[in-house]
Design a protein around this motif. Structure first.
Motif, PDB file in Angstrom:
ATOM      1  N   LEU A  92       0.830  -1.203   0.000  1.00 39.01           N
ATOM      2  CA  LEU A  92       0.000   0.000   0.000  1.00 39.01           C
ATOM      3  C   LEU A  92       0.866   1.255   0.000  1.00 39.01           C
ATOM      4  CD1 LEU A  92      -2.772  -1.059   2.539  1.00 39.01           C
ATOM      5  CD2 LEU A  92      -3.023  -0.807   0.063  1.00 39.01           C
ATOM      6  N   ALA A  93       1.992   1.210   0.739  1.00 38.99           N
ATOM      7  CA  ALA A  93       2.906   2.353   0.760  1.00 38.99           C
ATOM      8  C   ALA A  93       3.598   2.533  -0.585  1.00 38.99           C
ATOM      9  CB  ALA A  93       3.950   2.168   1.862  1.00 38.99           C
ATOM     10  N   ALA A  94       3.865   1.425  -1.281  1.00 35.45           N
ATOM     11  CA  ALA A  94       4.595   1.469  -2.547  1.00 35.45           C
ATOM     12  C   ALA A  94       3.748   1.985  -3.695  1.00 35.45           C
ATOM     13  CB  ALA A  94       5.128   0.074  -2.883  1.00 35.45           C
ATOM     14  N   GLY A  95       2.457   1.696  -3.671  1.00 38.43           N
ATOM     15  CA  GLY A  95       1.581   2.103  -4.762  1.00 38.43           C
ATOM     16  C   GLY A  95       2.009   1.546  -6.110  1.00 38.43           C
ATOM     17  N   PRO A  96       2.171   0.211  -6.235  1.00 34.39           N
ATOM     18  CA  PRO A  96       2.608  -0.355  -7.520  1.00 34.39           C
ATOM     19  C   PRO A  96       1.599  -0.094  -8.629  1.00 34.39           C
ATOM     20  CG  PRO A  96       1.809  -2.085  -6.053  1.00 34.39           C
ATOM     21  CD  PRO A  96       1.875  -0.831  -5.238  1.00 34.39           C
ATOM     22  N   ARG A  97       2.122   0.035  -9.852  1.00 37.67           N
ATOM     23  CA  ARG A  97       1.266   0.282 -11.011  1.00 37.67           C
ATOM     24  C   ARG A  97       1.528  -0.784 -12.066  1.00 37.67           C
ATOM     25  NH1 ARG A  97       2.841   5.490  -9.229  1.00 37.67           N
ATOM     26  NH2 ARG A  97       4.735   5.464 -10.498  1.00 37.67           N
ATOM     27  N   PRO A  98       0.512  -1.173 -12.825  1.00 37.76           N
ATOM     28  CA  PRO A  98       0.708  -2.169 -13.875  1.00 37.76           C
ATOM     29  C   PRO A  98       1.814  -1.744 -14.837  1.00 37.76           C
ATOM     30  CG  PRO A  98      -1.631  -1.758 -13.551  1.00 37.76           C
ATOM     31  CD  PRO A  98      -0.900  -0.725 -12.741  1.00 37.76           C
ATOM     32  N   GLY A  99       2.621  -2.736 -15.237  1.00 35.69           N
ATOM     33  CA  GLY A  99       3.671  -2.479 -16.206  1.00 35.69           C
ATOM     34  C   GLY A  99       4.975  -1.990 -15.622  1.00 35.69           C
ATOM     35  N   GLU A 100       5.044  -1.831 -14.306  1.00 37.63           N
ATOM     36  CA  GLU A 100       6.292  -1.372 -13.700  1.00 37.63           C
ATOM     37  C   GLU A 100       7.303  -2.509 -13.586  1.00 37.63           C
ATOM     38  OE1 GLU A 100       5.878   2.444 -10.996  1.00 37.63           O
ATOM     39  OE2 GLU A 100       5.055   0.678  -9.987  1.00 37.63           O
ATOM     40  N   ARG A 101       8.561  -2.129 -13.437  1.00 37.12           N
ATOM     41  CA  ARG A 101       9.648  -3.073 -13.186  1.00 37.12           C
ATOM     42  C   ARG A 101       9.911  -3.061 -11.682  1.00 37.12           C
ATOM     43  NH1 ARG A 101      13.696  -0.003 -17.056  1.00 37.12           N
ATOM     44  NH2 ARG A 101      12.896   1.588 -15.626  1.00 37.12           N
TER      45      ARG A 101
ATOM     46  N   VAL B 125      11.431   3.116  -3.044  1.00 37.19           N
ATOM     47  CA  VAL B 125      11.964   2.023  -2.233  1.00 37.19           C
ATOM     48  C   VAL B 125      11.137   1.930  -0.956  1.00 37.19           C
ATOM     49  CG1 VAL B 125      13.964   1.121  -0.981  1.00 37.19           C
ATOM     50  CG2 VAL B 125      14.305   2.365  -3.133  1.00 37.19           C
ATOM     51  N   VAL B 126      10.721   0.719  -0.609  1.00 35.35           N
ATOM     52  CA  VAL B 126      10.006   0.499   0.646  1.00 35.35           C
ATOM     53  C   VAL B 126      10.809  -0.491   1.484  1.00 35.35           C
ATOM     54  CG1 VAL B 126       7.878  -0.243   1.749  1.00 35.35           C
ATOM     55  CG2 VAL B 126       7.782   0.910  -0.461  1.00 35.35           C
ATOM     56  N   LEU B 127      11.187  -0.077   2.687  1.00 34.73           N
ATOM     57  CA  LEU B 127      11.972  -0.901   3.605  1.00 34.73           C
ATOM     58  C   LEU B 127      11.019  -1.601   4.566  1.00 34.73           C
ATOM     59  CD1 LEU B 127      14.801   1.673   4.404  1.00 34.73           C
ATOM     60  CD2 LEU B 127      14.747  -0.054   2.590  1.00 34.73           C
ATOM     61  N   THR B 128      11.008  -2.937   4.493  1.00 36.89           N
ATOM     62  CA  THR B 128      10.050  -3.732   5.270  1.00 36.89           C
ATOM     63  C   THR B 128      10.743  -4.606   6.308  1.00 36.89           C
ATOM     64  OG1 THR B 128       8.754  -3.841   3.234  1.00 36.89           O
ATOM     65  CG2 THR B 128       8.018  -5.214   5.038  1.00 36.89           C
ATOM     66  N   GLY B 129      11.996  -5.010   6.043  1.00 36.19           N
ATOM     67  CA  GLY B 129      12.719  -5.866   6.972  1.00 36.19           C
ATOM     68  C   GLY B 129      13.028  -5.145   8.279  1.00 36.19           C
ATOM     69  N   MET B 130      13.241  -5.915   9.334  1.00 41.23           N
ATOM     70  CA  MET B 130      13.595  -5.361  10.642  1.00 41.23           C
ATOM     71  C   MET B 130      15.116  -5.336  10.772  1.00 41.23           C
ATOM     72  SD  MET B 130      10.934  -4.385  12.216  1.00 41.23           S
ATOM     73  CE  MET B 130      11.594  -4.191  13.861  1.00 41.23           C
ATOM     74  N   PHE B 131      15.684  -4.162  10.813  1.00 43.24           N
ATOM     75  CA  PHE B 131      17.136  -4.008  10.857  1.00 43.24           C
ATOM     76  C   PHE B 131      17.625  -3.944  12.295  1.00 43.24           C
ATOM     77  CE2 PHE B 131      15.616  -2.143   6.917  1.00 43.24           C
ATOM     78  CZ  PHE B 131      16.413  -2.787   5.983  1.00 43.24           C
ATOM     79  N   GLU B 132      18.854  -4.402  12.486  1.00 40.78           N
ATOM     80  CA  GLU B 132      19.489  -4.307  13.788  1.00 40.78           C
ATOM     81  C   GLU B 132      20.481  -3.154  13.782  1.00 40.78           C
ATOM     82  OE1 GLU B 132      21.157  -8.016  14.976  1.00 40.78           O
ATOM     83  OE2 GLU B 132      19.266  -9.120  14.829  1.00 40.78           O
ATOM     84  N   ALA B 133      20.862  -2.723  14.962  1.00 38.23           N
ATOM     85  CA  ALA B 133      21.831  -1.636  15.078  1.00 38.23           C
ATOM     86  C   ALA B 133      23.108  -1.997  14.331  1.00 38.23           C
ATOM     87  CB  ALA B 133      22.132  -1.365  16.549  1.00 38.23           C
TER      88      ALA B 133
END
Length: 336
Positions: free
Chosen positions: A154-163, A252-260
């Motif tokens: 939902l945050a990314a808002g993908p559109r048809p035909g995108e790479r 770019v959407v960052l979804t992973g949980m990063f550590e310090a």
């Protein structure tokens, strides 16, 4: 199952809890175990994001078996999942619908409240998301990570035909591939160092799979980069690398949980490339609704990600599997 402190767990028998006003008790059918549960067990979860002793279990499905005062009795017997965040619903963020940003303080089932590594779990009825009567409850146990991925989409808002590229082919990455494939991208690349996991993405809608160093020469990156990159791995370098995969003006959407200590994003590259970067922590109510709806309509099928199903008494073994690094280990379920 109670984790009293890092590295110490025990199976206990307690009276069956009664739901209070506005609450329900749900009989747990299956509960997934993930890297966050491993952090709880190892004691590496960030301060303030776990409260010991705790019964973990934030990914789960089940059936409503009792309701408290003020709750519709017709909910009894319904198959369901539920949001984990215990949001206040009073602050500005909650009132605008961004419930995962509640300013009342962090409070989540399985981390600060008793979770689903138990016969039953009690929670506010307002957090339920009901499932069809014939829903596969094994697969539905993965709707919590699916909701996180839904928040990213939902945050990314993908559109048809995108790479589009998905960095990471773990549970989040493979669920992301499924959801993004529904937007008919021109290209959907899965990037993962584990050939077996990247290959699995091909069966879930990816058009090609690559390793981080370039992988198969038959699938070179698109000229100029990807329109959208969804990062799901949370590895030390993947936030930085995801930005390098995006085209100028890309997202770019960052979804992973990063550590310090994770590698930072180059601010020069960010400004020169005019990237739009979003991050995701947990899932809002809207993201949960989106994930449950796509699951109910058959657009999302988490079942192929399940590789192990163990009884609750095998909690220690399940934690070991999740932390083993074995690429053949996908989603591990505990069955109370």
């Amino acid at each position: 199952m109670v984790v009293d402190e890092p590295g110490a767990h025990r199976l206990v028998t307690l009276p069956r809890p009664s739901p209070g006003p506005g609450e329900v008790r749900v009989a747990v059918h299956a509960a997934g175990i993930c890297a966050s549960d491993r952090e709880v067990y190892d004691g590496t979860r960030a301060e303030g994001y776990v409260r010991y002793p705790v019964t973990p279990g934030h990914e789960w499905s089940g059936t409503v078996e009792a309701v408290g005062e003020g709750v519709d009795p017709q909910l009894t017997g319904r198959r369901t999942v539920a949001e984990g965040f215990r949001t206040c619903m009073r602050c500005a963020r909650c009132r605008e619908g961004a419930t995962s940003l509640c300013t009342d303080g962090y409070d989540e089932t399985g981390f600060t409240r008793p979770g689903a590594f138990a016969d039953s779990v009690v929670l506010p009825a307002r957090l339920l998301h009901l499932l069809p009567d014939d829903a596969d409850l094994r697969a539905a146990a993965l709707l919590e990570p699916a909701a996180v991925v839904a928040a990213a989409v939902l945050a990314a808002g993908p559109r048809p035909g995108e790479r589009i590229a998905v960095v990471g082919a773990g549970t989040l990455g493979l669920l992301a591939v499924q959801l993004l494939a529904a937007y008919t991208p021109a290209r959907l690349t899965a990037v993962d160092p584990r050939e077996q996991r990247a290959g699995q993405a091909l069966s879930m809608g990816a058009t090609d799979a690559r390793t981080p160093d370039g992988g198969d020469s038959r699938f070179p990156p698109p000229e100029g980069g990807y329109d959208l990159v969804v990062e799901t791995a949370g590895a030390p370098s993947t936030a930085h690398d995801a930005c390098l995969l995006a085209r100028r003006g890309g997202r770019v959407v960052l979804t992973g949980m990063f550590e310090a200590g994770a590698q930072g994003i180059d601010p020069v590259h960010l400004s020169v490339s005019q990237l739009t970067i979003r991050s995701v922590f947990g899932a809002s109510s809207a993201a949960w609704s989106f994930a449950v709806r796509t699951f109910a309509e058959g657009l999302l099928d988490p079942a192929p990600l399940i590789t192990h199903e163990l009884p609750l008494t095998s909690f220690g073994e399940a934690v070991g599997l999740v932390g083993s690094g074995d690429p053949s280990v996908g989603k591990v379920l505990l069955l109370p």
